[in-house]
Design a protein around this motif. Structure first.
Motif, PDB file in Angstrom:
ATOM      1  N   GLN A   2      -5.484   6.775  -1.221  1.00 46.07           N
ATOM      2  CA  GLN A   2      -5.036   5.570  -0.543  1.00 46.07           C
ATOM      3  C   GLN A   2      -5.051   4.430  -1.547  1.00 46.07           C
ATOM      4  N   ARG A  20       0.087   5.778   0.185  1.00 44.27           N
ATOM      5  CA  ARG A  20      -0.862   6.869   0.289  1.00 44.27           C
ATOM      6  C   ARG A  20      -0.253   8.119  -0.321  1.00 44.27           C
ATOM      7  N   SER A  31       0.823  -1.202   0.000  1.00 45.85           N
ATOM      8  CA  SER A  31       0.000   0.000   0.000  1.00 45.85           C
ATOM      9  C   SER A  31       0.857   1.252   0.000  1.00 45.85           C
TER      10      SER A  31
END
Length: 116
Positions: free
Chosen positions: A81, A19, A17
């Motif tokens: 995100q 952001r 991930s």
């Protein structure tokens, strides 16, 4: 004049991930839409996600369920995100701000690389 400063890009493994953040300064009172675009090597720039001044969101089919766009109004910031990143997400990501009278402003771009 509006200035957009992007941050949060980098190198991430598949399934990871990131952001992204885009902070706007200057004339902010007449924003229509803010969004994120991306451009992969050899490809045209494409819309990833956008959010209107009313909070309505729009996503590319390829990122639905994985990416979430939001705005932090007190900080004049739009966030992206990105979860469950895939190799095909590798691109330069650009923030775009559109004023109500149709003038566009672009950030400098931030590199997102998904690699094992």
């Amino acid at each position: 004049q509006v200035q957009l400063v992007e941050s949060g890009g980098g190198l991430v493994q598949p399934g990871g991930s990131l952001r992204l953040s885009c902070a706007a300064s200057g004339i902010i009172s007449s924003i229509n839409t803010m969004g994120w675009y991306r451009q992969a090597p050899g490809k045209e720039r494409e819309l990833v996600a956008s959010i209107s001044s009313a909070g309505r969101t729009n996503y590319a089919d390829s990122v639905k369920g994985r990416f979430t766009i939001s705005r932090d109004t007190p900080k004049n910031t739009v966030l992206l995100q990105m979860n469950n990143l895939k190799y095909e997400d590798t691109a330069v990501y650009y923030c775009k701000l559109t004023l109500v009278w149709g003038v566009d402003y672009w950030g400098q771009g931030t590199q997102v690389t998904v690699s094992s």
